[in-house]
Enzyme design. Structure first.
Site, PDB file in Angstrom:
ATOM      1  N   CYS A   1      -2.290   9.090   2.639  1.00 37.49           N
ATOM      2  CA  CYS A   1      -2.006   8.596   1.287  1.00 37.49           C
ATOM      3  C   CYS A   1      -3.139   8.908   0.326  1.00 37.49           C
ATOM      4  CB  CYS A   1      -1.739   7.103   1.330  1.00 37.49           C
ATOM      5  SG  CYS A   1      -3.053   6.226   2.157  1.00 37.49           S
TER       6      CYS A   1
ATOM      7  N   GLU B   1       0.890  -1.179   0.000  1.00 30.52           N
ATOM      8  CA  GLU B   1       0.000   0.000   0.000  1.00 30.52           C
ATOM      9  C   GLU B   1       0.914   1.212   0.000  1.00 30.52           C
ATOM     10  OE1 GLU B   1      -3.277   0.086  -0.113  1.00 30.52           O
ATOM     11  OE2 GLU B   1      -3.762  -2.014   0.230  1.00 30.52           O
TER      12      GLU B   1
HETATM   13  P1  NAD Z   1       8.310   5.151   4.725  1.00 29.92           P
HETATM   14  O1  NAD Z   1       8.287   4.271   3.538  1.00 29.92           O
HETATM   15  O2  NAD Z   1       9.491   5.994   4.965  1.00 29.92           O
HETATM   16  O3  NAD Z   1       8.120   4.298   6.052  1.00 29.92           O
HETATM   17  C1  NAD Z   1       7.080   3.365   6.194  1.00 29.92           C
HETATM   18  C2  NAD Z   1       7.569   2.207   7.033  1.00 29.92           C
HETATM   19  O4  NAD Z   1       8.630   1.572   6.335  1.00 29.92           O
HETATM   20  C3  NAD Z   1       8.109   2.601   8.400  1.00 29.92           C
HETATM   21  O5  NAD Z   1       7.735   1.617   9.334  1.00 29.92           O
HETATM   22  C4  NAD Z   1       9.619   2.557   8.190  1.00 29.92           C
HETATM   23  O6  NAD Z   1      10.329   2.240   9.355  1.00 29.92           O
HETATM   24  C5  NAD Z   1       9.735   1.410   7.204  1.00 29.92           C
HETATM   25  N1  NAD Z   1      10.968   1.420   6.412  1.00 29.92           N
HETATM   26  C6  NAD Z   1      11.630   2.485   5.920  1.00 29.92           C
HETATM   27  N2  NAD Z   1      12.726   2.077   5.251  1.00 29.92           N
HETATM   28  C7  NAD Z   1      12.746   0.722   5.320  1.00 29.92           C
HETATM   29  C8  NAD Z   1      13.631  -0.295   4.822  1.00 29.92           C
HETATM   30  N3  NAD Z   1      14.696   0.017   4.097  1.00 29.92           N
HETATM   31  N4  NAD Z   1      13.330  -1.583   5.086  1.00 29.92           N
HETATM   32  C9  NAD Z   1      12.248  -1.915   5.806  1.00 29.92           C
HETATM   33  N5  NAD Z   1      11.364  -1.001   6.298  1.00 29.92           N
HETATM   34  C10 NAD Z   1      11.618   0.305   6.054  1.00 29.92           C
HETATM   35  O7  NAD Z   1       6.970   6.011   4.633  1.00 29.92           O
HETATM   36  P2  NAD Z   1       6.426   7.069   5.674  1.00 29.92           P
HETATM   37  O8  NAD Z   1       7.044   8.383   5.367  1.00 29.92           O
HETATM   38  O9  NAD Z   1       6.488   6.589   7.069  1.00 29.92           O
HETATM   39  O10 NAD Z   1       4.880   7.060   5.311  1.00 29.92           O
HETATM   40  C11 NAD Z   1       4.347   7.870   4.356  1.00 29.92           C
HETATM   41  C12 NAD Z   1       4.120   7.107   3.056  1.00 29.92           C
HETATM   42  O11 NAD Z   1       3.205   6.022   3.288  1.00 29.92           O
HETATM   43  C13 NAD Z   1       3.453   7.986   2.033  1.00 29.92           C
HETATM   44  O12 NAD Z   1       4.030   7.788   0.778  1.00 29.92           O
HETATM   45  C14 NAD Z   1       2.006   7.486   2.053  1.00 29.92           C
HETATM   46  O13 NAD Z   1       1.305   7.737   0.872  1.00 29.92           O
HETATM   47  C15 NAD Z   1       2.181   6.045   2.313  1.00 29.92           C
HETATM   48  N6  NAD Z   1       0.932   5.474   2.838  1.00 29.92           N
HETATM   49  C16 NAD Z   1       0.220   4.654   2.009  1.00 29.92           C
HETATM   50  C17 NAD Z   1      -0.992   4.135   2.451  1.00 29.92           C
HETATM   51  C18 NAD Z   1      -1.793   3.245   1.548  1.00 29.92           C
HETATM   52  O14 NAD Z   1      -2.660   2.564   2.065  1.00 29.92           O
HETATM   53  N7  NAD Z   1      -1.542   3.211   0.253  1.00 29.92           N
HETATM   54  C19 NAD Z   1      -1.467   4.424   3.732  1.00 29.92           C
HETATM   55  C20 NAD Z   1      -0.702   5.267   4.550  1.00 29.92           C
HETATM   56  C21 NAD Z   1       0.504   5.772   4.077  1.00 29.92           C
END
Ligand code: NAD
Length: 477
Positions: free
Chosen positions: A286, A252
């Site tokens: 998102c 997602e």
């Molecule tokens: P992010 O990708 O930086 O982090 C999300 C998660 O991934 C966190 O738990 C983080 O610790 C983990 N993460 C980061 N790097 C990683 C790696 N290398 N390996 C494993 N895990 C890792 O995103 P964010 O800034 O926390 O969240 C915002 C993003 O999430 C936006 O792009 C938003 O659109 C998206 N989002 C999507 C939905 C959906 O349902 N499509 C819902 C909510 C948020």
């Protein structure tokens, strides 16, 4: 709840609450104050979690649907009873205004309720065979232990939207919550345990080093599924790394929703809807409206109605009942929003509303006449900024809605249902709100086309992500 010791801060590993050698700090984005020092899990804890999930999987798989359903139902009750504590926790750890945090808890609980019910409806099928001496039976098997990664922006709902269907399907779940918001996730695990849930089925491993923590899960073939919500670049990286063990994957990812207002729309309702679609969670959603496209005839009037509403939004302390927009989650988020606004202004955008930010508090902003290649229109803003553009024809509107690579949500405002349906069929988005700024709900499929992800959460579609169809071909005498 502002006493650090009152937040759960140990990892919930293999059915026990454990301290780790290292910890990391969770701070309030509103005040900078320390909320908790949280267990910092790494590869060693990951390996223990995998063993534990693999060990409990056969028992959970063979528990009856009624057992699974009842445990989820009890968890649902305990979430509702702890609603205020959950809301206060998320308001403090990631800055969501308290009134909104309370609504998120109800939304999060609704997934647990829905999947408590669905657990009893995982039916099989029989399919007619062309051979009189054969019978075709199809049943659903749980996919196996699941590793889940969630973001900070909906610290409760993103967890329950994954954990509840996984448990309903018969899969143990190991969660890595976001660094910014582990406290809500740990509290959800505490509630699962206190409500009688089998402890080892739902483990929570906070970590300040998501890459190292995730590596053992991605490499281990006993972990049969990865479910991730977060940014598109991280999602792509995890997708590649799951390939070596051919895991089932749900992603997602980022959105960037267009919000289109046609000349026949109810403008008062569209302006109210724009407030919800843009400013809920301070734009850090998102499905947040990213860019506004207004048909020329109504652009001026819509802008007036929208600006009137935006001007009255209260920016401030997330724990204040009257606050409608809280702080951004961190300095990286603030830096990005500032950069995007500066880029648009440098390309000639006009400020309708806005002003300087104070610490992480960015004022609700409207920019008009945003140039077509501005970064505000091309990137996910994740902040309280609304860029406006106008269009004349439906073809121009279609081209605007099709731009970019994301495909999560789009919003259409028109009284002409035929136009809305025609338009919806032509644009590549997984969720389309037609005169509706808030389409997300537990029983509907949430997820994106194009680079917004793979798979769906919610409803029967969300459950299918955790099930493998197994086909039995039965030869008779
Ligand atoms: P992010 O990708 O930086 O982090 C999300 C998660 O991934 C966190 O738990 C983080 O610790 C983990 N993460 C980061 N790097 C990683 C790696 N290398 N390996 C494993 N895990 C890792 O995103 P964010 O800034 O926390 O969240 C915002 C993003 O999430 C936006 O792009 C938003 O659109 C998206 N989002 C999507 C939905 C959906 O349902 N499509 C819902 C909510 C948020």
């Amino acid at each position: 709840m502002d006493n650090p010791s009152s937040f759960p801060s140990e990892a919930f590993l293999a059915g026990s609450w454990v301290k780790t050698a290292r910890t990391f700090s969770v701070r309030s984005p509103a005040t900078g104050s320390l909320l908790a020092e949280v267990a910092d899990c790494g590869a060693a804890e990951a390996r223990i979690a995998i063993e534990s999930a693999a060990e409990i999987f056969p028992q959970w798989k063979s528990a009856t649907a009624y057992v699974r359903s009842n445990l989820l139902r009890q968890w649902h009750g305990s979430i509702l009873r702890a609603a205020e504590t959950l809301a206060q926790t998320m308001a403090q750890e990631m800055g969501k205004p308290i009134a909104e945090a309370r609504r998120e808890v109800l939304y999060a609980a609704s997934f647990v309720e829905w999947y408590a019910e669905e657990a009893k409806r995982i039916y099989g099928e029989t399919v007619p065979s062309q051979h009189p001496q054969k019978r075709i039976l199809v049943r659903s098997q749980p996919v196996g232990p699941v590793y889940g990664i969630t973001p900070w922006n909906f610290p409760a709902a993103m967890v329950t939207r994954k954990v509840a269907p996984a448990l309903a399907a018969g899969c143990p779940f190991v969660l890595k919550p976001a660094e910014e918001s582990p406290l809500t996730a740990l509290l959800l695990a505490k509630l699962w345990e206190e409500s009688g849930g089998w402890p080892a089925l739902f483990q929570v491993l906070p970590s300040s080093d998501p890459e190292s923590l995730s590596a053992p899960f991605l490499a281990d073939s006993r972990v049969r599924k990865l479910t991730f919500t977060g940014s598109t670049p991280v999602g792509k990286r995890l997708y590649k790394r799951s390939a070596s063990t051919l895991k089932r994957v749900s992603l997602e990812l980022g959105g960037g929703a267009p919000f289109l207002v046609f000349s026949d729309a109810d403008l008062e309702k569209a302006a109210d809807g724009a407030i919800t679609a843009k400013f809920r969670n301070g734009g850090q959603s998102c499905v947040a409206a990213n860019a506004f496209y207004l048909q020329k005839e109504i652009a001026r009037e819509f802008t007036r109605l929208f600006a009137e509403r935006v001007a009255s939004l209260r920016l401030g302390d997330p724990l204040d009942e009257r606050t409608q927009v809280g702080p951004l989650v961190n300095v990286q988020g603030l830096g990005k929003v500032r950069e995007l606004v500066q880029d648009a202004l440098a390309r000639g955008a006009k400020t309708v509303l806005g002003g300087p930010s104070r610490e992480l508090f960015f004022p609700p902003t409207i920019l008009a006449e945003v140039a077509s290649h501005s970064r505000l229109l091309e990137e996910e803003i994740f902040g309280p900024v609304a860029p406006l553009r106008t269009f004349e024809t439906e073809e121009e509107a279609l081209a605007a809605a099709r731009r970019g690579r994301a495909g999560l949500a789009a919003y259409l405002w028109t009284r002409d249902l035929e136009r809305a349906l025609r338009f919806a069929e032509e644009i590549p988005y997984g969720i389309i709100g037609i005169n509706d700024p808030l389409p997300s709900t537990a029983q509907a499929p949430f997820g994106g086309f194009r680079e917004s992800g793979i798979g769906r959460e919610g409803g029967k579609w969300g459950l299918a992500e955790y099930l493998e169809p197994q086909y039995l071909s039965l030869g008779l005498d």
